[in-house]
Scaffold this motif. Structure first.
Motif, PDB file in Angstrom:
ATOM      1  N   ASP A  45     141.498  27.780  30.117  1.00  0.00           N
ATOM      2  CA  ASP A  45     142.267  26.546  30.186  1.00  0.00           C
ATOM      3  C   ASP A  45     143.483  26.549  28.840  1.00  0.00           C
ATOM      4  O   ASP A  45     144.510  25.995  29.078  1.00  0.00           O
ATOM      5  N   TYR A  46     142.822  27.130  27.666  1.00  0.00           N
ATOM      6  CA  TYR A  46     143.971  27.356  26.566  1.00  0.00           C
ATOM      7  C   TYR A  46     145.168  28.294  27.144  1.00  0.00           C
ATOM      8  O   TYR A  46     146.091  27.856  26.485  1.00  0.00           O
ATOM      9  N   GLU A  47     144.899  29.178  27.629  1.00  0.00           N
ATOM     10  CA  GLU A  47     145.961  29.961  28.082  1.00  0.00           C
ATOM     11  C   GLU A  47     146.997  29.158  29.035  1.00  0.00           C
ATOM     12  O   GLU A  47     148.325  29.309  28.700  1.00  0.00           O
ATOM     13  N   LYS A  48     146.864  28.496  29.651  1.00  0.00           N
ATOM     14  CA  LYS A  48     147.569  27.330  30.683  1.00  0.00           C
ATOM     15  C   LYS A  48     147.902  25.870  29.714  1.00  0.00           C
ATOM     16  O   LYS A  48     149.152  25.378  30.471  1.00  0.00           O
ATOM     17  N   ALA A  49     147.340  25.794  28.573  1.00  0.00           N
ATOM     18  CA  ALA A  49     147.817  24.362  28.103  1.00  0.00           C
ATOM     19  C   ALA A  49     148.799  24.494  27.246  1.00  0.00           C
ATOM     20  O   ALA A  49     149.484  25.475  26.627  1.00  0.00           O
ATOM     21  N   GLU A  50     149.455  23.169  27.232  1.00  0.00           N
ATOM     22  CA  GLU A  50     150.817  22.811  26.362  1.00  0.00           C
ATOM     23  C   GLU A  50     150.438  22.320  25.134  1.00  0.00           C
ATOM     24  O   GLU A  50     151.015  22.568  24.014  1.00  0.00           O
ATOM     25  N   ILE A  51     149.178  21.516  24.989  1.00  0.00           N
ATOM     26  CA  ILE A  51     148.932  20.828  24.020  1.00  0.00           C
ATOM     27  C   ILE A  51     147.212  21.131  23.623  1.00  0.00           C
ATOM     28  O   ILE A  51     146.547  21.324  24.648  1.00  0.00           O
ATOM     29  N   VAL A  52     146.898  21.561  22.250  1.00  0.00           N
ATOM     30  CA  VAL A  52     145.679  21.731  21.759  1.00  0.00           C
ATOM     31  C   VAL A  52     145.236  20.760  20.899  1.00  0.00           C
ATOM     32  O   VAL A  52     145.742  20.156  20.160  1.00  0.00           O
ATOM     33  N   ASP A  95     151.000  30.836  19.594  1.00  0.00           N
ATOM     34  CA  ASP A  95     150.829  31.087  20.810  1.00  0.00           C
ATOM     35  C   ASP A  95     151.836  30.179  21.642  1.00  0.00           C
ATOM     36  O   ASP A  95     151.762  29.991  22.961  1.00  0.00           O
ATOM     37  N   GLY A  96     152.657  29.251  21.038  1.00  0.00           N
ATOM     38  CA  GLY A  96     153.454  28.509  21.683  1.00  0.00           C
ATOM     39  C   GLY A  96     152.891  27.147  22.042  1.00  0.00           C
ATOM     40  O   GLY A  96     153.606  26.289  22.643  1.00  0.00           O
ATOM     41  N   LYS A  97     151.864  26.840  21.597  1.00  0.00           N
ATOM     42  CA  LYS A  97     151.210  25.509  21.713  1.00  0.00           C
ATOM     43  C   LYS A  97     151.651  24.469  20.541  1.00  0.00           C
ATOM     44  O   LYS A  97     151.877  24.614  19.492  1.00  0.00           O
ATOM     45  N   GLN A 127     147.437  30.740  14.825  1.00  0.00           N
ATOM     46  CA  GLN A 127     147.288  31.160  16.031  1.00  0.00           C
ATOM     47  C   GLN A 127     147.798  30.546  17.236  1.00  0.00           C
ATOM     48  O   GLN A 127     148.580  31.032  17.959  1.00  0.00           O
ATOM     49  N   ALA A 128     147.299  29.245  17.071  1.00  0.00           N
ATOM     50  CA  ALA A 128     147.865  28.227  18.123  1.00  0.00           C
ATOM     51  C   ALA A 128     149.298  28.060  18.180  1.00  0.00           C
ATOM     52  O   ALA A 128     150.211  28.156  19.080  1.00  0.00           O
TER      53      ALA A 128
END
Length: 317
Positions: free
Chosen positions: A37-44, A115-117, A111-112
């Motif tokens: 899910d993290y790989e596809k997410a825009e917001i963390v 990763d562009g989050k 890291q997040a």
């Protein structure tokens, strides 16, 4: 490289609410919580359940409970206007000292961001602004980010140990944040040391008091104009950070905070500033801190933050 999932603990399963009605989906049914899910997410979403910094600053304990209680309210909300993918990576693993916890927190956020989050950080104490701001500076560069501290206090205190009142002093003194890109918003003069006020004034920090916010027809008008000038004068690609300390909201609307006050932003004004943060394409991180569920009434404070998170998620993607 250590996975950020190794540096965090998973959110409790019982938080992910469901009505069991396919015609009434809730965020508890749609927000992801796995590495896939993290790989596809825009917001963390990231929690930091500690109040060591609050204790060091002689505040009342209880903010460590906030990430759980805020999630409890957030996952009951509907998916209305939520378009982007969201993932909840859980809580920072709390170490035996605040300094070590901040090191872990910094690594996760760095890291997040790399990763562009976009991140929603749930404190805990307002000391999380230090590792959050340090990560912003490292990932984007000190000349390429703006920090907005929406708070009744200035949080530029000098102290032997870092605490909930020192994060922006640390960022400024370590030259991780440039004063001309720093905004103090919503502070109340009766809570601010004149010495610390003179410190930020002499540096050229932007200062927008609660009284100045109230003097405008809309509470976000002044901050909009000042930030707009920074974007125009420098670069539209500058990344932005918003730190919302719930002490900035009046206690009738947010009774469950570390340092409540009868004066402050109204709930609607607070949400309007969050919506403004969401409207900026380059807002990379937004944090909510100093919620204290031990002193909340009818979950008013945790519900307010949950709604703010919903507004950010619906407006940021």
């Amino acid at each position: 490289m250590t996975s950020i999932f190794e540096l965090t603990t998973r959110p409790a399963e019982e938080l992910f609410f469901s009505r069991g009605d396919r015609n009434d989906p809730r965020l508890g049914e749609t927000v992801g919580r796995t590495e896939q899910d993290y790989e596809k997410a825009e917001i963390v979403i990231l929690g930091c359940p500690q109040d060591e910094g609050v204790r060091r600053n002689n505040g009342r304990e209880g903010a460590a409970l906030a990430p759980f209680k805020i999630r409890e309210q957030f996952y009951k909300l509907t998916t209305f206007n939520i378009n982007g993918a969201i993932v909840d990576i859980g809580d920072v693993k709390i170490a035996d000292t605040l300094e070590k916890t901040h090191e872990t927190h910094f690594e996760i956020v760095k890291q997040a961001l790399s990763d562009g989050k976009k991140l929603i950080v749930i404190g805990g104490g307002n000391d999380v602004s230090y590792p959050d701001g340090k990560a912003m500076s490292e990932v984007f560069g000190v000349r390429n980010w703006i920090a907005i501290n929406v708070d009744a206090q200035l949080d530029v205190r000098l102290a032997e140990q870092r605490n909930s009142g020192t994060p922006y002093r640390q960022l400024l003194d370590e030259e991780l944040l440039l004063p001309r890109y720093f905004y103090e918003v919503g502070f109340q003069s009766h809570f601010c040391s004149p010495i610390y006020y003179e410190y930020i004034r002499s540096l050229g920090v932007h200062r927008i008091s609660l009284e100045l916010l109230r003097s405008r027809s809309e509470p976000d008008q002044e901050i909009k104009e000042q930030i707009r000038q920074n974007f125009i004068n420098h670069s539209s690609s500058m990344s932005t950070f918003f730190g919302f300390d719930l002490d900035v909201v009046r206690s009738s609307d947010a009774p469950g905070t570390s340092a409540p006050s009868p004066l402050g932003l109204r709930a609607g004004e607070f949400i309007q500033l969050v919506k403004y943060a969401a409207s900026l394409a380059n807002t990379k991180l937004i944090e909510f801190s100093e919620v204290n569920p031990k002193y909340d009434a009818d979950d008013r404070t945790t519900k307010l933050v949950a709604i703010a998170m919903h507004r950010f998620c619906s407006g940021a993607v």
